[in-house]
Design an enzyme around this catalytic site. Structure first.
Site, PDB file in Angstrom:
ATOM      1  N   HIS A  34       3.741   6.093   7.595  1.00 21.52           N
ATOM      2  CA  HIS A  34       2.293   6.253   7.766  1.00 21.52           C
ATOM      3  C   HIS A  34       1.851   7.673   7.370  1.00 21.52           C
ATOM      4  CE1 HIS A  34       1.007   2.396   9.646  1.00 21.52           C
ATOM      5  NE2 HIS A  34       2.308   2.308   9.829  1.00 21.52           N
ATOM      6  N   GLY A  76       8.303  -6.752   5.314  1.00 28.70           N
ATOM      7  CA  GLY A  76       7.936  -5.345   5.172  1.00 28.70           C
ATOM      8  C   GLY A  76       8.535  -4.744   3.914  1.00 28.70           C
ATOM      9  N   SER A  82       3.432  -7.963  -1.510  1.00 30.16           N
ATOM     10  CA  SER A  82       2.056  -7.985  -2.037  1.00 30.16           C
ATOM     11  C   SER A  82       1.850  -6.898  -3.092  1.00 30.16           C
ATOM     12  CB  SER A  82       1.033  -7.873  -0.909  1.00 30.16           C
ATOM     13  OG  SER A  82       1.250  -6.721  -0.137  1.00 30.16           O
ATOM     14  N   GLU A  91      -5.973  -4.424  -2.652  1.00 34.95           N
ATOM     15  CA  GLU A  91      -5.526  -4.619  -1.275  1.00 34.95           C
ATOM     16  C   GLU A  91      -6.692  -4.324  -0.308  1.00 34.95           C
ATOM     17  OE1 GLU A  91      -2.061  -5.671   0.739  1.00 34.95           O
ATOM     18  OE2 GLU A  91      -1.660  -4.734  -1.175  1.00 34.95           O
ATOM     19  N   ASP A 135       3.270   1.683  -1.394  1.00 36.27           N
ATOM     20  CA  ASP A 135       3.959   0.476  -1.849  1.00 36.27           C
ATOM     21  C   ASP A 135       3.815   0.307  -3.354  1.00 36.27           C
ATOM     22  OD1 ASP A 135       4.159   0.288   0.865  1.00 36.27           O
ATOM     23  OD2 ASP A 135       2.675  -1.300   1.075  1.00 36.27           O
ATOM     24  N   TYR A 169      -2.681  -1.983  11.869  1.00 26.92           N
ATOM     25  CA  TYR A 169      -2.532  -0.955  10.837  1.00 26.92           C
ATOM     26  C   TYR A 169      -3.829  -0.154  10.712  1.00 26.92           C
ATOM     27  CZ  TYR A 169      -1.433   1.169   6.300  1.00 26.92           C
ATOM     28  OH  TYR A 169      -1.196   2.058   5.287  1.00 26.92           O
TER      29      TYR A 169
HETATM   30  C1  GLA Z   1       2.465  -0.168   4.661  1.00 26.09           C
HETATM   31  C2  GLA Z   1       1.328   0.333   3.782  1.00 26.09           C
HETATM   32  C3  GLA Z   1       1.697   1.675   3.135  1.00 26.09           C
HETATM   33  C4  GLA Z   1       2.193   2.685   4.169  1.00 26.09           C
HETATM   34  C5  GLA Z   1       3.249   2.059   5.070  1.00 26.09           C
HETATM   35  C6  GLA Z   1       3.629   2.942   6.229  1.00 26.09           C
HETATM   36  O1  GLA Z   1       3.581  -0.479   3.873  1.00 26.09           O
HETATM   37  O2  GLA Z   1       1.005  -0.617   2.820  1.00 26.09           O
HETATM   38  O3  GLA Z   1       0.597   2.177   2.419  1.00 26.09           O
HETATM   39  O4  GLA Z   1       1.120   3.202   4.902  1.00 26.09           O
HETATM   40  O5  GLA Z   1       2.808   0.812   5.614  1.00 26.09           O
HETATM   41  O6  GLA Z   1       4.231   4.114   5.796  1.00 26.09           O
END
Ligand code: GLA
Length: 390
Positions: free
Chosen positions: A38, A129, A133, A165, A177, A226
């Site tokens: 994060h 995780g 996407s 997104e 990501d 989130y």
């Molecule tokens: C998800 C979000 C990313 C990032 C992570 C946490 O994967 O899509 O942008 O914030 O959580 O690090």
């Protein structure tokens, strides 16, 4: 399924559904987040890697403005035209693709000279995780950019996916990501600085590998947790901007010492949320030095610290992820372990001695099963090449 099999199946299904061969096929991998949780939307640092699983996108042009998109796994087709592109409420999987198409044309897909028919298929486990996407957005972006002859650099492509997104899929994610999927390199970590958007690859030696352990806890980032974490970070940054005698726009600008001194002005919850990305930034900076020295044990210790920070401060872990990390700690062949990505379920990322992979998987599976009754999925991950045309 191996990547080659996914590709073969996609091309065969494309021909069956559309009666012709695709003219372009692209590929984009998922990602693991190794350190720095994060931090991306706080303009901080992250270590991540592209993985050896991903999504392929096959496309061919149409002669008019019609578009068709098929999800190659459950063989559902959505149809629209270049003039009717909008976030969908049904078959919501299409939003990652249509959102990317939309922003590739800067919000004016109706200016595209013609339509397209596309299909995607991948082998990234969903809800793990691993950013399936973002992989879908990036392979879509690459294929459509090629189809329309658009020259888009990697960072811009990542931002197009991020915008999809935000506006089509409803998750206010950072850029991690998409950037990891674009910039990944074989055998390497990607070190990202999300203030300057600079992405550097750091090669990993052959003596270490990552193991992803997928819990069976649900992971859905669109459901508000989130977004609420992101909001708390933004609120905290505003507060620090008001009390520190220096420019602060994001938590990246706040040090741990400043947090300790000034946290009293924040609500307890907001203070807890804020310290996580602040600590993570420090850990990534420290981790870079340790990696350069080849000190994997000390790097792994930072991964464990990262998880404790998630568990206690950011509260984006869960019982299942905690159990995996706790089980990992008992094994000397695991250097470090932490949750990877958004959290609230999904997977843990372990830094391991690959020679002991079977032993590690067996131990973690046993401990997890004793607690929850079902088994996690353990897989060794090879940091791999980023998105490309096939
Ligand atoms: C998800 C979000 C990313 C990032 C992570 C946490 O994967 O899509 O942008 O914030 O959580 O690090």
């Amino acid at each position: 399924m191996q990547n080659q099999e996914v590709y073969d199946e996609l091309v065969a299904k494309f021909e069956k559904v559309y009666g012709e061969k695709p003219t372009i096929v692209s590929y984009a991998p998922g990602r693991i987040e190794v350190l720095g949780n994060h931090t991306d939307y706080n303009e901080g640092y992250v270590f991540s890697a592209a993985i050896d699983k991903g999504t392929f996108f096959a496309v061919a042009p149409t002669a008019d403005d019609s578009c068709a998109l098929t999800a190659g796994d459950f063989m559902e087709t959505a149809t629209f035209t270049t003039k009717t592109v909008a976030p969908a409420k049904e078959m919501t999987w299409q939003n990652y693709v249509t959102g990317t198409f939309n922003w590739l044309f800067e919000g004016k897909p109706e200016t595209a000279p013609h339509g397209w028919k596309g299909m995607f298929l991948g082998n990234i486990p969903l809800g793990a995780g691993l950013s399936s996407s973002a992989a879908l957005e990036m392979c879509t972006g690459l294929a459509l950019a090629k189809l329309y002859g658009k020259d888009v650099d990697k960072t811009t492509m990542a931002k197009i996916g991020q915008k999809a997104e935000h506006t089509f899929a409803g998750c206010p994610c950072g850029l991690l990501d998409q950037a990891s999927s674009m910039y990944g390199a074989e055998g390497s970590l990607v070190k990202s600085d999300f203030r300057t958007n600079s992405f550097e690859t750091v090669s990993m030696g052959p003596t270490v590998a990552f193991m992803m352990v997928k819990s069976n806890a649900k992971h859905a980032l669109v459901d508000g947790a989130y977004a609420s974490r992101r909001q708390a970070c933004e609120d905290a940054a505003k507060y620090f901007a008001s009390v520190l005698r220096k420019p602060v726009t994001h938590l990246r600008d706040v040090t741990m010492a400043e947090w300790v001194l000034y946290r009293g002005g924040l609500s307890e919850t907001t203070a807890k949320r804020a310290v996580h990305p602040i600590g993570e930034d420090e850990r990534v900076v420290q981790g870079a030095e340790l990696l350069a020295k080849g000190d994997l044990k000390a790097f792994g210790a930072l991964m464990y610290d990262s998880h404790e920070s998630s568990r206690n401060w950011f509260e984006n872990s869960c019982e299942e992820l905690d159990a995996i990390v706790d089980a990992a700690k008992a094994l000397p062949e695991v250097y470090g372990a932490r949750l990877s990505g958004g959290g609230f379920g999904g997977s843990c990322c372990l830094l391991v001695d690959p020679a002991a992979a079977d032993k590690i998987a067996a131990h973690i599976t046993k401990e997890y099963k004793a607690k929850f009754g079902d088994e996690p999925v353990c897989s060794v991950i090879k940091p791999s090449q980023g998105a490309h045309l096939v």
